[in-house]
Design an enzyme around this catalytic site. Structure first.
Site, PDB file in Angstrom:
ATOM      1  N   PHE A 126       0.847  -1.195   0.000  1.00  0.00           N
ATOM      2  CA  PHE A 126       0.000   0.000   0.000  1.00  0.00           C
ATOM      3  C   PHE A 126       0.887   1.252   0.000  1.00  0.00           C
ATOM      4  CE2 PHE A 126      -2.919   3.123   1.901  1.00  0.00           C
ATOM      5  CZ  PHE A 126      -4.032   2.910   1.106  1.00  0.00           C
ATOM      6  N   TYR A 222     -11.499   2.002  10.268  1.00  0.00           N
ATOM      7  CA  TYR A 222     -12.687   2.348   9.468  1.00  0.00           C
ATOM      8  C   TYR A 222     -13.015   1.339   8.382  1.00  0.00           C
ATOM      9  CZ  TYR A 222      -8.864   4.471   6.740  1.00  0.00           C
ATOM     10  OH  TYR A 222      -7.689   4.695   6.085  1.00  0.00           O
ATOM     11  N   ARG A 371     -12.489  -3.903  -7.469  1.00  0.00           N
ATOM     12  CA  ARG A 371     -12.308  -4.577  -6.184  1.00  0.00           C
ATOM     13  C   ARG A 371     -13.645  -4.692  -5.455  1.00  0.00           C
ATOM     14  NH1 ARG A 371      -8.533  -2.058  -1.434  1.00  0.00           N
ATOM     15  NH2 ARG A 371     -10.381  -0.765  -1.110  1.00  0.00           N
TER      16      ARG A 371
HETATM   17  C1  LIG Z   1      -6.347   1.697   4.311  1.00  0.00           C
HETATM   18  C2  LIG Z   1      -4.918   1.433   4.535  1.00  0.00           C
HETATM   19  C3  LIG Z   1      -4.125   2.322   5.262  1.00  0.00           C
HETATM   20  C4  LIG Z   1      -4.739   3.614   5.720  1.00  0.00           C
HETATM   21  O1  LIG Z   1      -3.881   4.503   6.328  1.00  0.00           O
HETATM   22  P1  LIG Z   1      -4.486   5.855   6.947  1.00  0.00           P
HETATM   23  O2  LIG Z   1      -3.363   6.459   7.659  1.00  0.00           O
HETATM   24  O3  LIG Z   1      -5.649   5.456   7.809  1.00  0.00           O
HETATM   25  O4  LIG Z   1      -5.006   6.681   5.823  1.00  0.00           O
HETATM   26  C5  LIG Z   1      -2.811   1.978   5.523  1.00  0.00           C
HETATM   27  N1  LIG Z   1      -2.300   0.813   5.068  1.00  0.00           N
HETATM   28  C6  LIG Z   1      -3.036  -0.052   4.342  1.00  0.00           C
HETATM   29  C7  LIG Z   1      -2.446  -1.332   3.868  1.00  0.00           C
HETATM   30  C8  LIG Z   1      -4.361   0.237   4.047  1.00  0.00           C
HETATM   31  O5  LIG Z   1      -5.087  -0.598   3.325  1.00  0.00           O
END
Ligand SMILES: *Cc1c(COP(=O)(O)O)cnc(C)c1O
Length: 412
Positions: A126, A222, A371
């Protein structure tokens, strides 16, 4: 045997998790296959938020830090989340965002391995995980190298210079699930610490942090935990590491005596040292409602239904959508998947926009991914019939070619 609506409706009648759907507010006429991006609203959340607002804040005012134990809420909800990820009490804290927690724990991990200079991670991890690693490496004076490799090359890349292995348990695009126990074991044999990102795991797939002897983890409030947009994140630090940790941000709420107002910082014992500043109580209260629902749902049943939903969605798309442009992007075998199924399509963006226009909500992930998140607490087997029928119609009619579906919006 071909899937039919009647067969799927029969599965819904036997579904032991079906009652959970009523605990969420789901708009009429929508098939929501996006609970892995933003979980739906629990029906209990507005009342809980109203009580925190009216009684705890409105009437209790500042007294509620003690009287309603607001100050203990991050650790209390942390202990509840610990029950979802196989962690012992006192090892999970709710705080900050996932990105910030990644920074805190990656920095702490590198500080525990000062003589090693490599952060090993996965191609296609990510973006925030990669960006946080890059920013931290720059901040530390470019002493570290970030090595991005395909998943199958990770184990052989564990050399004596690898300080931290940074991985997301379930890949956000393909849904591929890592073997947490095997990779953690391999890393440890090399003296490497492992930081797991559980954003797509907590509440969705079985996780056993203690059983795998994991070092660090972060996760998202979330997504499958249904804590609401921007819900706080959680972090895990193995109890055996907690005493020696140096966090890169030392705020007053991580102090051993926040209300001693000392001039110098010394850390709280245990996971409390990972806190920085004042927690968002409204957001924590909302997250707690989602977490308490997840705690009541037996994980075995959740995983079984998730795997079955995934298998059926894959089979149904093969059965109903002969479109040759559509290709499965997710491992075919349920044991190797998280709780989502993705397909590639060269025009995935307008195809998803057309689906959304017809009430089937999933998401597009660049460059070509459709997805579909599978949340066993809210999705009915029959919903898959509706979703795939709409997908078939959108592809067959070419409706996705309409100009309105091509306009890119800021959030995809
Ligand atoms: C959704 C997601 C995040 C989200 O990070 P935020 O700091 O809450 O925006 C981080 N890592 C992965 C793998 C995710 O899927």
């Amino acid at each position: 045997m071909a899937w039919t609506l009647a067969r799927l409706e029969a599965l819904d009648r036997e579904d032991g998790l079906s009652a959970f759907r009523d605990e969420f507010r789901l708009p009429e006429g929508v098939v929501y296959l996006d609970g892995n991006s933003l979980g739906p609203l629990p029906r209990g959340t507005p009342g809980r938020i109203a009580a925190v607002l009216e009684q705890e804040w409105g009437d209790g005012l500042i007294r509620s830090w003690n009287d309603a134990d607001w100050i203990g809420l991050p650790a209390r909800v942390g202990d509840q989340i610990a029950g979802l990820v196989g962690a012992p009490a006192g090892s999970v804290l709710v705080a900050d965002s996932t990105s910030v927690n990644l920074f805190k724990l990656l920095a702490a991990g590198l500080a525990l391995r000062p003589e090693r200079t490599v952060i090993l991670t996965e191609d296609g991890n990510f973006p925030t995980d990669l960006y946080v690693a890059q920013g931290l490496a720059r901040h530390l004076g470019d002493r570290h190298t970030i090595r991005n490799l395909p998943p199958e090359a990770l184990v052989s890349a564990l050399r004596p210079d690898v300080a931290v292995l940074l991985l997301t348990h379930v890949n956000y695009r393909t849904g591929a699930l890592h073997d947490m126990a095997a990779l953690t074991g391999a890393a440890h044999r090399n003296g490497t610490l492992v930081l797991w990102d559980l954003a797509h795991s907590a509440g969705a797939v079985p996780v056993d942090l203690a059983g795998c002897d994991a070092d660090f983890a972060v996760g998202c409030g979330y997504k499958f935990l249904n804590g609401g947009p921007g819900a706080p994140s959680f972090l895990y630090v193995a109890p055996r590491l907690q005493a020696g940790i140096r966090y890169p941000i030392t705020g007053w709420l991580g102090h051993a005596e926040p209300f001693g107002f000392h001039a110098d910082f010394w850390p709280a014992a245990g996971i409390g040292a990972a806190a920085i500043g004042t927690p968002s109580i409204l957001a924590l209260a909302a997250l707690q409602v989602g977490v308490e629902i997840a705690l009541r749902a037996p994980m075995r049943a959740v995983r079984e239904k998730s795997c079955r939903l995934g298998d059926i969605l894959i089979e149904l798309v093969a059965q109903e959508c002969p479109d040759r442009q559509l290709a499965l992007a997710t491992p075919r075998e349920a044991a190797h998947r998280g709780s989502q199924v993705s397909f590639r399509h060269p025009d995935a963006y307008p195809v998803m926009q057309a689906l959304i226009a017809h009430g089937v909500i999933g998401d597009f992930r660049t460059p070509d991914i459709l997805r579909f998140g599978l949340t066993p607490l809210t999705i009915r087997y029959a919903d898959l019939w509706r979703a795939v029928s709409v997908l078939r119609d959108v592809l067959e009619s070419g409706e996705w070619r309409r100009e309105v579906h091509r306009a890119r919006r800021l959030v995809t």
